[in-house]
Design an enzyme around this catalytic site. Structure first.
Site, PDB file in Angstrom:
ATOM      1  N   ALA A  13       0.815  -1.227   0.000  1.00 41.20           N
ATOM      2  CA  ALA A  13       0.000   0.000   0.000  1.00 41.20           C
ATOM      3  C   ALA A  13       0.840   1.265   0.000  1.00 41.20           C
ATOM      4  O   ALA A  13       0.322   2.355  -0.237  1.00 41.20           O
ATOM      5  CB  ALA A  13      -0.924  -0.007   1.215  1.00 41.20           C
ATOM      6  N   ARG A  18       9.929   7.898  -2.471  1.00 39.18           N
ATOM      7  CA  ARG A  18      11.324   8.017  -2.911  1.00 39.18           C
ATOM      8  C   ARG A  18      11.554   7.553  -4.344  1.00 39.18           C
ATOM      9  O   ARG A  18      12.589   7.796  -4.935  1.00 39.18           O
ATOM     10  CB  ARG A  18      12.237   7.250  -1.936  1.00 39.18           C
ATOM     11  N   GLN A  78      -5.930  -0.291   2.757  1.00 41.25           N
ATOM     12  CA  GLN A  78      -5.438   0.527   3.870  1.00 41.25           C
ATOM     13  C   GLN A  78      -5.652   1.971   3.402  1.00 41.25           C
ATOM     14  O   GLN A  78      -4.959   2.440   2.506  1.00 41.25           O
ATOM     15  CB  GLN A  78      -3.944   0.254   4.110  1.00 41.25           C
ATOM     16  N   TYR A 352      13.494  -7.469 -44.143  1.00 37.05           N
ATOM     17  CA  TYR A 352      12.330  -7.373 -43.257  1.00 37.05           C
ATOM     18  C   TYR A 352      11.296  -8.410 -43.680  1.00 37.05           C
ATOM     19  O   TYR A 352      10.822  -8.398 -44.819  1.00 37.05           O
ATOM     20  CB  TYR A 352      11.689  -5.977 -43.309  1.00 37.05           C
ATOM     21  N   SER A 391      18.007 -10.950 -54.376  1.00 35.25           N
ATOM     22  CA  SER A 391      18.255  -9.801 -53.499  1.00 35.25           C
ATOM     23  C   SER A 391      17.462  -8.573 -53.910  1.00 35.25           C
ATOM     24  O   SER A 391      17.155  -8.382 -55.090  1.00 35.25           O
ATOM     25  CB  SER A 391      19.745  -9.451 -53.537  1.00 35.25           C
TER      26      SER A 391
HETATM   27  C1  UD1 Z   1      10.777  -1.444   6.575  1.00 38.14           C
HETATM   28  C2  UD1 Z   1      10.986  -1.900   8.026  1.00 38.14           C
HETATM   29  C3  UD1 Z   1      12.495  -1.970   8.320  1.00 38.14           C
HETATM   30  C4  UD1 Z   1      13.159  -2.913   7.344  1.00 38.14           C
HETATM   31  C5  UD1 Z   1      12.861  -2.497   5.890  1.00 38.14           C
HETATM   32  C6  UD1 Z   1      13.321  -3.580   4.954  1.00 38.14           C
HETATM   33  C7  UD1 Z   1       9.100  -1.191   9.418  1.00 38.14           C
HETATM   34  C8  UD1 Z   1       8.588  -0.179  10.370  1.00 38.14           C
HETATM   35  N1  UD1 Z   1      10.325  -0.999   8.938  1.00 38.14           N
HETATM   36  O1  UD1 Z   1      11.248  -0.098   6.428  1.00 38.14           O
HETATM   37  O2  UD1 Z   1      12.698  -2.465   9.646  1.00 38.14           O
HETATM   38  O3  UD1 Z   1      14.555  -2.925   7.572  1.00 38.14           O
HETATM   39  O4  UD1 Z   1      11.454  -2.328   5.686  1.00 38.14           O
HETATM   40  O5  UD1 Z   1      13.127  -3.222   3.619  1.00 38.14           O
HETATM   41  O6  UD1 Z   1       8.414  -2.151   9.133  1.00 38.14           O
HETATM   42  N2  UD1 Z   1       3.545  -0.261   3.475  1.00 38.14           N
HETATM   43  C9  UD1 Z   1       2.172  -0.278   3.491  1.00 38.14           C
HETATM   44  N3  UD1 Z   1       1.505   0.619   4.257  1.00 38.14           N
HETATM   45  C10 UD1 Z   1       2.139   1.531   5.017  1.00 38.14           C
HETATM   46  C11 UD1 Z   1       3.556   1.553   5.002  1.00 38.14           C
HETATM   47  C12 UD1 Z   1       4.223   0.639   4.235  1.00 38.14           C
HETATM   48  O7  UD1 Z   1       1.555  -1.106   2.804  1.00 38.14           O
HETATM   49  O8  UD1 Z   1       1.447   2.296   5.697  1.00 38.14           O
HETATM   50  C13 UD1 Z   1       4.250  -1.253   2.634  1.00 38.14           C
HETATM   51  C14 UD1 Z   1       5.038  -0.623   1.484  1.00 38.14           C
HETATM   52  O9  UD1 Z   1       4.269  -0.644   0.286  1.00 38.14           O
HETATM   53  C15 UD1 Z   1       6.246  -1.526   1.353  1.00 38.14           C
HETATM   54  C16 UD1 Z   1       6.419  -2.120   2.749  1.00 38.14           C
HETATM   55  O10 UD1 Z   1       5.208  -1.900   3.444  1.00 38.14           O
HETATM   56  O11 UD1 Z   1       6.022  -2.569   0.438  1.00 38.14           O
HETATM   57  C17 UD1 Z   1       7.591  -1.511   3.511  1.00 38.14           C
HETATM   58  O12 UD1 Z   1       7.383  -0.113   3.656  1.00 38.14           O
HETATM   59  P1  UD1 Z   1       8.589   0.915   3.537  1.00 38.14           P
HETATM   60  O13 UD1 Z   1       8.020   2.274   3.710  1.00 38.14           O
HETATM   61  O14 UD1 Z   1       9.377   0.626   2.329  1.00 38.14           O
HETATM   62  O15 UD1 Z   1       9.415   0.549   4.858  1.00 38.14           O
HETATM   63  P2  UD1 Z   1      10.946   0.809   5.119  1.00 38.14           P
HETATM   64  O16 UD1 Z   1      11.126   2.213   5.536  1.00 38.14           O
HETATM   65  O17 UD1 Z   1      11.729   0.314   3.950  1.00 38.14           O
HETATM   66 MG    MG Z   2      11.161  -0.396   1.971  1.00 36.99          MG
END
Ligand code: UD1
Ligand code: MG
Length: 453
Positions: A13, A18, A78, A352, A391
């Site tokens: 979600a 980034r 979500q 072609y 050709s």
């Molecule tokens: C997260 C972990 C971190 C880990 C890292 C590994 C947490 C708090 N942190 O950080 O410990 O080292 O991944 O890659 O879990 N997502 C949702 N809903 C939200 C937030 C995120 O569905 O509200 C999903 C994102 O789409 C993604 C995944 O959860 O696929 C991870 O979210 P992301 O924001 O990338 O977490 P990181 O900061 O990378």
């Molecule tokens: Mg991540």
């Protein structure tokens, strides 16, 4: 272990800010396949009974991508992105169905392997209540750090919360967490957003579980498995690692590549044993190369089939619907689209061929063009077995050239040619003896007159 039921929750979600993209992060492709499908496929291969996907940004597109790919899953929206813990809570109804194991994986870890998932489940089967898959890296920035003591996992500390000492820890959370289904909802109830980011961290489940006296453990996986893609730089890194894995798989399966690092595969590329793929070839989607075939340098193939011992390139382009038969040859600077080139036929130079059927052993001369398109419709060119196309001929479709027929070089063929007939589709040549000297004289005079004036 397979008799334990398993739910895999894929978190997909996130905003993916980034990535700086209009496309939701988990749909960005690695080897042509959206990241979330890599993760779902790994979960399926690891034997999960059910999949629940938490969707948010571009929810419909994510759901469609998974269902179109034949992934049976439940989808849980979500509505606000309040963290990974909040996201898992969104899938509560799936968890409450009751499973022995519940895995939480991220949709942005495309290199996760079924082996790692199986490893985490094995740890649950041994009696752990919570299992975290960690990895080691020389640059842990941005990852949650695993705080251990005497081999016990005490907590996961997110970057924003970590002390300077904790930031030095290089054992990180890879994102895959496995829970005993019986205790997960209780842990979820206790996750709060009382932290620096104001988010619900799924990672807090570790400390909460320890507080309840549950068994918590960490296992280590290779760095690649856990690579979380948050930016385009990491997307390129994931692609590079995926390609490296695929190259090694092909080499191990008996494919020869002199410079494997220059060959680019798609997630579904199939190459048979004893095939040779020369440097700088690029495979786009849906390509099958049979045993013994040779794909020579700098060729590009897409939705194409290459038969046994056929030879493609160098510098050939096979476009969708190209079917190259056994021992057939497609040479340099040739483009083949939606065309069958039968066994032993040769299309060797600067040609072609589109919307065509070329019979066995036919020889298509240099610079032949099938004129298949009139601006509105595509038309078929059929060339019989053993036919010879001289050709620089243009074959204006729809047109049939019979078995064993000859087409004289430089012909524009607009009418069908019968079996074993010879077609001349060009003006007759006339030679004028002595005319060259006369011409030279005349041209010299003109030049002299100009330089005087
Ligand atoms: C997260 C972990 C971190 C880990 C890292 C590994 C947490 C708090 N942190 O950080 O410990 O080292 O991944 O890659 O879990 N997502 C949702 N809903 C939200 C937030 C995120 O569905 O509200 C999903 C994102 O789409 C993604 C995944 O959860 O696929 C991870 O979210 P992301 O924001 O990338 O977490 P990181 O900061 O990378
Ligand atoms: Mg991540």
């Amino acid at each position: 272990m397979t008799e334990r039921s398993c739910l895999t929750i894929i978190l997909a979600a996130g905003e993916g800010t980034r990535m700086k993209s209009d496309l939701v992060k988990v749909l960005h492709p690695v080897a042509g396949l959206p990241m979330v499908l890599h993760v779902a496929n790994a979960a399926k291969e690891a034997g999960t009974s059910e999949i629940a996907v938490v969707i948010g940004r571009q929810a419909e597109a994510v759901e469609r991508t998974l269902t179109d790919a034949g992934i049976a899953a439940t989808f849980h929206e979500q509505t606000e992105r309040l963290g990974t813990g909040h996201a898992v809570k969104a899938a509560r109804s799936a968890i409450e169905t009751g499973f022995d194991d519940v895995l939480v994986v991220f949709g942005d870890t495309p290199l996760l392997t079924p082996e790692t998932i199986i490893g985490a489940r094995a740890e649950l089967a041994k009696g752990s209540d919570v299992v975290v898959v960690g990895f080691r890296t020389s640059d842990p920035t941005g990852y949650g750090r695993l705080l251990e003591n005497g081999g016990k996992l005490l907590a996961i500390r997110e970057e924003k919360e970590a002390t300077d000492a904790e930031k030095k820890i290089n054992f990180c959370n890879g994102g895959l967490m496995a829970f005993s289904g019986a205790i997960l909802t209780q842990l979820l109830d206790e996750i709060t957003n009382d932290n620096a980011k104001g988010e619900y961290y799924m990672t807090d489940a570790v400390e909460i579980a320890n507080g309840k006296g549950l068994t918590v453990s960490a296992i280590e996986a290779p760095f690649e498995d856990a690579l979380g893609v948050n930016s385009r730089i990491e997307l390129a890194e994931a692609e590079a690692i995926w390609q490296q894995r695929k190259r090694n798989e092909c080499l191990a399966a008996g494919v020869t590549m002199q410079a494997p690092e220059t060959v680019w595969f798609y997630h579904d590329t199939e190459v048979g044993s004893d095939a040779v793929v020369e440097p700088h070839c690029v495979f786009s989607k849906g390509v099958r190369v049979a045993s013994g075939a040779r794909i020579r340098a700098f060729s590009h193939l897409e939705e194409a089939e290459v038969g046994e011992d056929a030879e493609i390139g160098p510098y050939a382009r096979l476009r969708p619907g190209a079917k190259i038969g056994k021992t057939a040859k497609v040479g340099n600077f040739c483009e083949i689209k939606k065309a069958k080139v039968a066994k032993g036929a040769k299309v060797n130079h600067l040609t072609y061929v589109g919307d065509a059927i070329i019979g066995e052993g036919a020889n298509i001369g240099a610079g032949t063009i099938t004129c298949n398109y009139d601006g509105f419709n595509k038309h078929l060119t059929q060339i019989g077995a053993g036919a010879f196309i001289g050709s620089n001929s243009s074959l204006v479709a729809p047109v049939n050239i019979g078995d064993g027929a000859y087409v004289a070089s430089g012909s524009v063929v607009t009418d069908d040619v019968a079996d074993d007939a010879v077609a001349f589709g060009r003006a007759r040549q006339t030679n004028k003896d002595g005319k060259a000297a006369e011409l030279r004289k005349r041209f010299a005079e003109i030049k002299a007159a100009k330089s005087k004036g």
